[in-house]
Design an enzyme around this catalytic site. Sequence first.
Site, mmCIF file in Angstrom:
data_model
loop_
_atom_site.group_PDB
_atom_site.id
_atom_site.type_symbol
_atom_site.label_atom_id
_atom_site.label_comp_id
_atom_site.label_asym_id
_atom_site.label_seq_id
_atom_site.Cartn_x
_atom_site.Cartn_y
_atom_site.Cartn_z
ATOM 1 C CG ASN A 250 -3.498 5.215 0.609
ATOM 2 O OD1 ASN A 250 -4.699 5.297 0.891
ATOM 3 N ND2 ASN A 250 -2.823 4.087 0.702
ATOM 4 C CD GLU B 297 -4.128 3.388 -5.786
ATOM 5 O OE1 GLU B 297 -4.505 4.554 -5.674
ATOM 6 O OE2 GLU B 297 -3.191 2.921 -5.099
ATOM 7 C CB SER C 136 -0.943 -0.006 1.207
ATOM 8 O OG SER C 136 -0.253 -0.368 2.360
ATOM 9 C CG HIS D 89 -2.999 -0.551 -3.223
ATOM 10 N ND1 HIS D 89 -3.134 0.802 -3.041
ATOM 11 C CD2 HIS D 89 -3.233 -1.103 -2.016
ATOM 12 C CE1 HIS D 89 -3.430 1.041 -1.788
ATOM 13 N NE2 HIS D 89 -3.503 -0.090 -1.139
HETATM 14 P P1 NAI Z 1 -1.419 -9.031 7.771
HETATM 15 O O1 NAI Z 1 -0.437 -8.685 8.823
HETATM 16 O O2 NAI Z 1 -2.827 -9.243 8.128
HETATM 17 O O3 NAI Z 1 -0.915 -10.354 7.038
HETATM 18 C C1 NAI Z 1 0.366 -10.560 6.565
HETATM 19 C C2 NAI Z 1 0.587 -12.069 6.450
HETATM 20 O O4 NAI Z 1 1.809 -12.290 5.807
HETATM 21 C C3 NAI Z 1 0.674 -12.772 7.801
HETATM 22 O O5 NAI Z 1 -0.230 -13.859 7.831
HETATM 23 C C4 NAI Z 1 2.113 -13.260 7.877
HETATM 24 O O6 NAI Z 1 2.234 -14.514 8.547
HETATM 25 C C5 NAI Z 1 2.437 -13.392 6.415
HETATM 26 N N1 NAI Z 1 3.852 -13.346 6.128
HETATM 27 C C6 NAI Z 1 4.766 -12.496 6.632
HETATM 28 N N2 NAI Z 1 5.957 -12.743 6.061
HETATM 29 C C7 NAI Z 1 5.783 -13.738 5.172
HETATM 30 C C8 NAI Z 1 6.637 -14.428 4.273
HETATM 31 N N3 NAI Z 1 7.910 -14.105 4.171
HETATM 32 N N4 NAI Z 1 6.115 -15.394 3.513
HETATM 33 C C9 NAI Z 1 4.819 -15.712 3.599
HETATM 34 N N5 NAI Z 1 3.971 -15.115 4.452
HETATM 35 C C10 NAI Z 1 4.447 -14.122 5.220
HETATM 36 O O7 NAI Z 1 -1.252 -7.915 6.665
HETATM 37 P P2 NAI Z 1 -2.327 -7.321 5.669
HETATM 38 O O8 NAI Z 1 -3.058 -6.232 6.336
HETATM 39 O O9 NAI Z 1 -3.066 -8.420 5.044
HETATM 40 O O10 NAI Z 1 -1.389 -6.617 4.606
HETATM 41 C C11 NAI Z 1 -0.668 -7.356 3.650
HETATM 42 C C12 NAI Z 1 -0.179 -6.408 2.573
HETATM 43 O O11 NAI Z 1 -1.286 -5.718 2.007
HETATM 44 C C13 NAI Z 1 0.755 -5.328 3.057
HETATM 45 O O12 NAI Z 1 1.685 -5.049 2.068
HETATM 46 C C14 NAI Z 1 -0.171 -4.121 3.253
HETATM 47 O O13 NAI Z 1 0.482 -2.886 3.169
HETATM 48 C C15 NAI Z 1 -1.105 -4.308 2.096
HETATM 49 N N6 NAI Z 1 -2.398 -3.668 2.253
HETATM 50 C C16 NAI Z 1 -3.040 -3.701 3.451
HETATM 51 C C17 NAI Z 1 -4.270 -3.073 3.580
HETATM 52 C C18 NAI Z 1 -4.989 -3.110 4.882
HETATM 53 O O14 NAI Z 1 -5.921 -2.303 5.071
HETATM 54 N N7 NAI Z 1 -4.672 -4.016 5.801
HETATM 55 C C19 NAI Z 1 -4.899 -2.370 2.453
HETATM 56 C C20 NAI Z 1 -4.178 -2.480 1.222
HETATM 57 C C21 NAI Z 1 -2.947 -3.083 1.139
#
Ligand code: NAI
Length: 713
Positions: free
Chosen positions: A504, A466, A433, A454
């Site tokens: 954003n 995006e 993001s 995104h």
């Molecule tokens: P989250 O923290 O809920 O999930 C991340 C997951 O990735 C976890 O289950 C973790 O165990 C796993 N993980 C970490 N390192 C890893 C690796 N090396 N290999 C495999 N799995 C791994 O995070 P979330 O919120 O789902 O965000 C994920 C991505 O999406 C980030 O880049 C974030 O910036 C982006 N994003 C998040 C939004 C939000 O509102 N939460 C909105 C739009 C994008």
Amino acid sequence: MPEKNALCLSFPQKNIAVLTFDMPDKGANILSATVLDELESHLDELENQRDLAGLIIISGKPGTFIAGADIREFVTSLQATEDHIVAMCRRGQTLFRRLSTFPCVTVAAIDGICVGGGAELAIWCDRRILSSRTSTEYGFPEVKLGLYPGWGGTARTPRVIGLSNAVEMITSGDSIDPQTAQKNGLAADVVAPEQLMPAALSLVQEEELTKRYLKDRETWSGTINISETELGFLGVTASAHIRNQTKGKYPAPEAALELMLSGTNVDIEAACQLEAEGMTALFGSPINASLLNIFFLTDRNKKDSGIDENGVEAQDANQVSVIGAGIMGAGIVAAHLKCRIPILMTDTNEAALQSSASAIIKEISYNKQTKSHDVQRAIGLSPLLNLTMSDAEVSRSDLVIEAIVEDAGIKKELYARLEPLMRDDAILMSNTSTIPIGTLAADLVHPDRFVGMHFFNPVRQMKLVEVIRGEKTSDNAVATAVAHAKRIGKSPIVVNDGPGFLVNRVLLPYMHEALELLSEHVAVEDIERAAKSFGMPMGPLTLYDVVGIDTALYAGRTMWEAYPDRVVASPILIGMLKAERLGQKSGLGFFSYQGNKKRGIPDPGLAKFLEPYMGEARQFTKDELTYRLFLPMLLEATRVLEEEIVRDARDVDLGLIFGLGFPPFKGGLLFWADTIGAANIVELLKPFKHLGERMKPTPLLLEMAKDGRCFYQ
Ligand code: NAI
């Protein structure tokens, strides 16, 4: 004499006429003025023909009956006088009404989409038969354009299917499926697409024998039989429901309701007259113009391949992997499964994988129609989901979507492991993001096959994606990302790499301004009210609480590092982080969530907390508050245009509507700005000069003001 090319007349039996709509060179049949003329001349001719047993109206395009009136013609008539608007309605009403008084029974045989003007044409027929094709739908979406059906739809429909059913269809603008149409009496029958014509022919014969249609003609041309009590109850409940949905911002559904209620006591001719006269309050109004703009933005988006070069094809993507089973990964996987696309999900954390799997099953089992969880649905879709903790499986994927933690180092480490495993033609996508695509692509062997994808949270609700083009991203990767996002039901817009990408970046100055206003002693509720009365789904301070103060600070960092001259980290947010006022998640932010986790209530301790951050008090009018919040957003959008972050100004508007909930009735941020005019905006900014760079007109805005240019030419 109009050019006759959209309609074809045939006689499958000597006494049965068939009019087939099949516009040449068009994917769908559209009711333009020329097509109406053509229909008229056919009706003139057929009316003089003796011994006709029936007239069947059908489409020559499988899967599309008639997709509505020609909306481009609406736009050219937006400045029409009241008399002209009434005449436009009367023209359609008079023409279609002939189908309800024709010398023989009239039957619309409908396969596929039948909406708007097409649904009006069909409702005027004596009978309708619908095909059982899953894409067959019947609806009056006019309220979504700030209008109501004006070719007799509001007059005729309540007479045919009952007032309550008609109110529901017309005021919601939602289509119904063939089964519902049969249940509510709109469809005489539902048959397989190939049986449509045989069924229509036998219906004509049956009606010719029984003459039942003549009885219905008599009933449907008079008043509607409904008691005062029923009418009163329907009026009150429907009106409350509409108010709740529209928050008073969209007048068309309420106008349609009132019209249908007042049309019950008069005959069909008077009801049509009321419909035509009432249309003058809606047609050409600013809300109508704004919603028409949204229609065109969406239409353009559907057709946009995301690249300007011709001849670049999107790749097929049948095997997809998602890495990271967090909130976003789970949402992305569920979106694929709902479209029956097989998908692999991996995570290094087994517990995360398991808990996401159950969240996904819950989401995909939800049946929107019945509003309940459907186990059979989940059982049908879950074999398409493959869970693993091993990277090796990505070797079979066409697309790999990374959605792991927002840490450039960890993401790059993952890519270093994945890239050698991936096929030579596979594309790697990141859901980052905030991190520039260029940064993430720095060590890749194939940066051309890397693109930002995104998604917005929650994925099931947010249509926007995006697609971020890095400096080295290939056209092919962009086209593939765009096509794939559309395949899973999203609306992708392509943006160039840059801090905050599009949404954003434009959001942050608005959010930041809310904090500045707080420190100028503006009450929390006044800030929230200004945003909501502008039409935003929630106020900026509530949004901070929902996003989380820590996340907001993290996302904001990208912006203030990039543009320190005008964006700074707000001391209020830093203070909140220190005090662990993180918003909804910690139970306290700008509001308190102690009693109810979702709905914040005023926090009596907030004023004390904010004391150290308070500056000089100022008085603001309502308009000033609106401009303080939304002009910084607009200025940022002009910078986005100057830097060519988007390919077209219209992408800004669509992106903000789908990504932020920018009010559709304003037509988009730039569309709204055009209603004010660049020169006036420059004037509006003058009183805010003391606020420095963030309120300074940009070169683009000044140039537009000087030349009298608009964002929409
Ligand atoms: P989250 O923290 O809920 O999930 C991340 C997951 O990735 C976890 O289950 C973790 O165990 C796993 N993980 C970490 N390192 C890893 C690796 N090396 N290999 C495999 N799995 C791994 O995070 P979330 O919120 O789902 O965000 C994920 C991505 O999406 C980030 O880049 C974030 O910036 C982006 N994003 C998040 C939004 C939000 O509102 N939460 C909105 C739009 C994008």
